[in-house]
Each structure stands twice: as structure tokens, then as C-alpha cells.
Motif scaffolding. Structure first.
Motif, PDB file in Angstrom:
ATOM      1  N   THR A 266       0.742  -1.451  -0.016  1.00  0.00           N
ATOM      2  CA  THR A 266      -0.163   0.158   0.100  1.00  0.00           C
ATOM      3  C   THR A 266       0.882   1.190  -0.035  1.00  0.00           C
ATOM      4  O   THR A 266       0.498   2.164  -0.631  1.00  0.00           O
ATOM      5  N   THR A 267       1.914   1.189   0.645  1.00  0.00           N
ATOM      6  CA  THR A 267       2.783   2.283   0.894  1.00  0.00           C
ATOM      7  C   THR A 267       3.747   2.579  -0.296  1.00  0.00           C
ATOM      8  O   THR A 267       4.284   3.514  -0.529  1.00  0.00           O
ATOM      9  N   GLY A 268       4.481   1.354  -0.949  1.00  0.00           N
ATOM     10  CA  GLY A 268       4.963   1.368  -1.938  1.00  0.00           C
ATOM     11  C   GLY A 268       6.549   1.260  -1.400  1.00  0.00           C
ATOM     12  O   GLY A 268       7.313   1.434  -2.226  1.00  0.00           O
ATOM     13  N   TYR A 269       6.553   0.488  -0.468  1.00  0.00           N
ATOM     14  CA  TYR A 269       7.899   0.475   0.436  1.00  0.00           C
ATOM     15  C   TYR A 269       8.503  -1.071   0.037  1.00  0.00           C
ATOM     16  O   TYR A 269       7.595  -1.930   0.132  1.00  0.00           O
ATOM     17  N   THR A 270       9.592  -1.110  -0.397  1.00  0.00           N
ATOM     18  CA  THR A 270      10.244  -2.393  -0.629  1.00  0.00           C
ATOM     19  C   THR A 270      10.965  -3.109   0.451  1.00  0.00           C
ATOM     20  O   THR A 270      11.945  -2.526   1.126  1.00  0.00           O
ATOM     21  N   LEU A 271      10.194  -3.991   1.140  1.00  0.00           N
ATOM     22  CA  LEU A 271      11.002  -4.630   2.317  1.00  0.00           C
ATOM     23  C   LEU A 271      11.917  -5.654   1.900  1.00  0.00           C
ATOM     24  O   LEU A 271      11.880  -6.234   0.751  1.00  0.00           O
ATOM     25  N   PRO A 272      12.956  -6.121   2.820  1.00  0.00           N
ATOM     26  CA  PRO A 272      13.763  -7.066   2.585  1.00  0.00           C
ATOM     27  C   PRO A 272      13.086  -8.327   2.258  1.00  0.00           C
ATOM     28  O   PRO A 272      12.280  -8.753   2.961  1.00  0.00           O
ATOM     29  N   ALA A 273      13.676  -9.108   1.146  1.00  0.00           N
ATOM     30  CA  ALA A 273      13.254 -10.291   0.858  1.00  0.00           C
ATOM     31  C   ALA A 273      14.074 -11.631   1.286  1.00  0.00           C
ATOM     32  O   ALA A 273      13.593 -12.569   1.139  1.00  0.00           O
ATOM     33  N   VAL A 274      15.245 -11.350   1.710  1.00  0.00           N
ATOM     34  CA  VAL A 274      15.967 -12.389   2.550  1.00  0.00           C
ATOM     35  C   VAL A 274      16.577 -11.865   3.781  1.00  0.00           C
ATOM     36  O   VAL A 274      16.620 -10.723   4.143  1.00  0.00           O
ATOM     37  N   LEU A 275      17.156 -12.997   4.467  1.00  0.00           N
ATOM     38  CA  LEU A 275      17.680 -12.555   5.840  1.00  0.00           C
ATOM     39  C   LEU A 275      18.940 -12.048   5.377  1.00  0.00           C
ATOM     40  O   LEU A 275      19.897 -12.351   4.342  1.00  0.00           O
ATOM     41  N   ASP A 276      19.589 -11.162   6.510  1.00  0.00           N
ATOM     42  CA  ASP A 276      21.006 -10.598   6.320  1.00  0.00           C
ATOM     43  C   ASP A 276      21.813 -11.498   6.694  1.00  0.00           C
ATOM     44  O   ASP A 276      21.372 -12.753   7.064  1.00  0.00           O
ATOM     45  N   THR A 277      23.208 -11.418   6.544  1.00  0.00           N
ATOM     46  CA  THR A 277      24.194 -12.338   7.006  1.00  0.00           C
ATOM     47  C   THR A 277      24.119 -12.862   8.470  1.00  0.00           C
ATOM     48  O   THR A 277      24.378 -14.015   8.617  1.00  0.00           O
TER      49      THR A 277
ATOM     50  N   THR B 242       1.496   6.398  10.376  1.00  0.00           N
ATOM     51  CA  THR B 242       0.275   5.793  11.385  1.00  0.00           C
ATOM     52  C   THR B 242      -0.208   4.499  11.122  1.00  0.00           C
ATOM     53  O   THR B 242      -0.193   3.660  12.340  1.00  0.00           O
ATOM     54  N   ALA B 243       0.021   3.770  10.090  1.00  0.00           N
ATOM     55  CA  ALA B 243      -0.503   2.605   9.774  1.00  0.00           C
ATOM     56  C   ALA B 243       0.458   1.557  10.446  1.00  0.00           C
ATOM     57  O   ALA B 243       0.251   0.255  10.956  1.00  0.00           O
ATOM     58  N   LEU B 244       1.991   2.121  10.393  1.00  0.00           N
ATOM     59  CA  LEU B 244       2.932   1.160  10.627  1.00  0.00           C
ATOM     60  C   LEU B 244       2.904   1.267  12.240  1.00  0.00           C
ATOM     61  O   LEU B 244       3.368   0.059  12.853  1.00  0.00           O
ATOM     62  N   LYS B 245       2.921   2.309  12.846  1.00  0.00           N
ATOM     63  CA  LYS B 245       2.681   2.237  14.240  1.00  0.00           C
ATOM     64  C   LYS B 245       1.710   1.476  14.969  1.00  0.00           C
ATOM     65  O   LYS B 245       1.820   1.038  15.808  1.00  0.00           O
ATOM     66  N   SER B 246       0.513   1.457  13.815  1.00  0.00           N
ATOM     67  CA  SER B 246      -0.649   0.577  14.559  1.00  0.00           C
ATOM     68  C   SER B 246      -0.309  -0.774  14.359  1.00  0.00           C
ATOM     69  O   SER B 246      -0.699  -1.646  15.241  1.00  0.00           O
ATOM     70  N   PHE B 247       0.551  -1.015  13.360  1.00  0.00           N
ATOM     71  CA  PHE B 247       0.993  -2.736  13.377  1.00  0.00           C
ATOM     72  C   PHE B 247       2.010  -2.970  14.464  1.00  0.00           C
ATOM     73  O   PHE B 247       1.839  -3.969  14.981  1.00  0.00           O
ATOM     74  N   ALA B 248       2.611  -2.139  14.816  1.00  0.00           N
ATOM     75  CA  ALA B 248       3.710  -2.615  15.855  1.00  0.00           C
ATOM     76  C   ALA B 248       2.766  -2.611  17.285  1.00  0.00           C
ATOM     77  O   ALA B 248       2.998  -3.258  18.070  1.00  0.00           O
ATOM     78  N   SER B 249       1.683  -1.663  17.425  1.00  0.00           N
ATOM     79  CA  SER B 249       1.189  -1.550  18.811  1.00  0.00           C
ATOM     80  C   SER B 249       0.249  -2.885  18.713  1.00  0.00           C
ATOM     81  O   SER B 249       0.081  -3.478  19.798  1.00  0.00           O
ATOM     82  N   LYS B 250      -0.510  -3.521  17.621  1.00  0.00           N
ATOM     83  CA  LYS B 250      -1.205  -4.630  17.775  1.00  0.00           C
ATOM     84  C   LYS B 250      -0.490  -5.799  17.655  1.00  0.00           C
ATOM     85  O   LYS B 250      -0.984  -6.793  18.309  1.00  0.00           O
ATOM     86  N   THR B 251       0.752  -5.799  17.340  1.00  0.00           N
ATOM     87  CA  THR B 251       1.631  -7.054  17.430  1.00  0.00           C
ATOM     88  C   THR B 251       2.302  -7.180  18.732  1.00  0.00           C
ATOM     89  O   THR B 251       2.939  -8.250  19.047  1.00  0.00           O
ATOM     90  N   LEU B 252       2.661  -5.959  19.449  1.00  0.00           N
ATOM     91  CA  LEU B 252       3.259  -6.284  20.865  1.00  0.00           C
ATOM     92  C   LEU B 252       2.567  -7.223  21.837  1.00  0.00           C
ATOM     93  O   LEU B 252       3.470  -8.175  22.375  1.00  0.00           O
ATOM     94  N   PRO B 253       1.218  -7.341  22.077  1.00  0.00           N
ATOM     95  CA  PRO B 253       0.883  -8.484  22.918  1.00  0.00           C
ATOM     96  C   PRO B 253       1.175  -9.946  22.288  1.00  0.00           C
ATOM     97  O   PRO B 253       1.580 -10.839  23.280  1.00  0.00           O
TER      98      PRO B 253
END
Length: 203
Positions: A118-129, A175-186
């Protein structure tokens, strides 16, 4: 009469050109696409169907980008390690812990991926080293050795996750990312309690 003949010649030439036009390419030709590793629990949306909202991407703060990247890589690793626990663990408690991690973090990963699309942001697709090394080391262990290492890792990893998610809630801008963080915390806090129980059970 000359004009009539010239007109006929022009029409005949036009028809001939139409017949010689190259037909359009086969619309049914197949294209290849690289799919993410199934064990990571991450899915890739079809980016060709929607345009990238660059304005939203550019508006993300450094904190938001740092958090999103860390959450994506951490979520992938949790799913991958959870699947290892389901197969490599000796303890039924550790196996159950791994299954819970796979289920819950796959759901969280899906929510994060939808936000990114939705935001157009590209997330990492693989683990870092660093995370790949952790995965490879744990993959080589079996039975009791695996149980202890996995339980220890889940405790320390979720303590760090909780800290990062709380920081996003307090310092994030999107806002949406903060909401994701808040809802995932529990869920993360529940994971920490269950990981501590598993750690005590396999001492």
C-alpha cells in the motif's frame, strides 16, 4: 481518368500494407518470476498491477524504514526457525513453541507485506548475513541440543523484538506502521512468556 486510376492504385497499396503488418505478440506467452522461499512465510504481491505511491514512500522517517526492515527480516527468521523446531526438536514443548511461531509470525508478515504494498515500500526479501548464520547454525542441531539453543534464542530474540516494536510505537511517524507495531506487541509478549517456559522445561 488518370485521377481514378491513381486512386485505385493508392487503395491497392494501402490494402497490401495492411496485410504485411507484423501481428501482435502472443499475449499468452509465459513469463518467469522468482518466488520467495516458502519457508520464510513471506509472500510477494504483483507489483505490476498497482502503481507505486512514491510520495508515501518518501514520507517515511528513518525510524519507520529501520523498523520495517528489521520487522521483515525478524519475521522471516522466526518462521524459518519455527519450522526447524517442528522437525528438529526433541521436546513436545519446543515443537509446540515452533508451531506457534510459524502461525503467528506468518500472519504478522502478511500484514506487514500488505502495508508495504500500500505504501510502496520495498521490504527485504532475504535474511541478512547475521540472521542467516543463526539459522544455519541452528539447522545443524538436533534433539536436546536443538531444544536448548532454540529456547534460548527465542527468549533473547523476543526481548529485542519487544524493545524495537515499543520504540516504533513511541517514535514512529507512519500511522499504519505504528498501528501494526502496537497490535503485534501483545503477541510478542505472549511469545516471550512461552519461550521462557520452554527454556525452563529443557534445562
Amino acid at each position: 481518368m488518370k485521377n481514378f486510376v491513381a486512386t485505385l492504385f493508392a487503395v491497392a497499396t494501402l490494402v497490401a500494407c495492411k496485410k504485411n503488418e507484423t501481428p501482435p505478440p502472443d499475449q499468452n506467452s509465459e513469463s518467469t518470476a522468482v518466488a520467495p522461499a516458502a519457508e520464510s512465510g513471506m509472500t510477494v504481491s504483483d507489483s505490476t498491477k498497482t502503481s507505486t505511491p512514491m510520495a508515501q514512500t518518501n514520507a517515511l522517517s528513518d525510524q519507520d524504514k529501520k523498523f520495517a526492515d528489521a520487522a521483515a527480516k525478524g519475521g522471516m527468521m522466526e518462521v524459518m526457525l519455527g519450522k526447524l523446531a517442528e522437525t528438529n526438536a526433541a521436546s513436545s514443548t519446543v515443537k509446540a513453541l515452533g508451531a506457534m511461531m510459524v502461525k503467528d509470525h506468518t500472519q504478522a508478515n502478511d500484514v506487514l507485506m500488505k502495508w508495504a504494498a500500500t505504501t510502496g515500500y520495498t521490504l527485504p526479501a532475504v535474511l541478512d548475513t547475521e540472521k542467516q548464520k543463526i539459522y544455519d547454525e541452528l539447522k545443524a542441531k538436533k534433539g536436546v541440543d536443538f531444544d536448548k539453543k532454540y529456547a534460548d534464542l527465542m527468549v533473547s530474540d523476543h526481548k529485542m523484538d519487544i524493545s524495537e516494536f515499543k520504540k516504533e510505537v513511541s517514535e514512529g511517524k507512519e500511522t499504519a506502521l505504528k498501528s501494526f507495531a502496537s497490535k503485534t506487541l501483545p503477541t510478542l509478549e505472549h511469545h516471550l512468556k512461552e519461550s521462557e517456559k520452554a527454556k525452563n522445561a529443557v534445562k
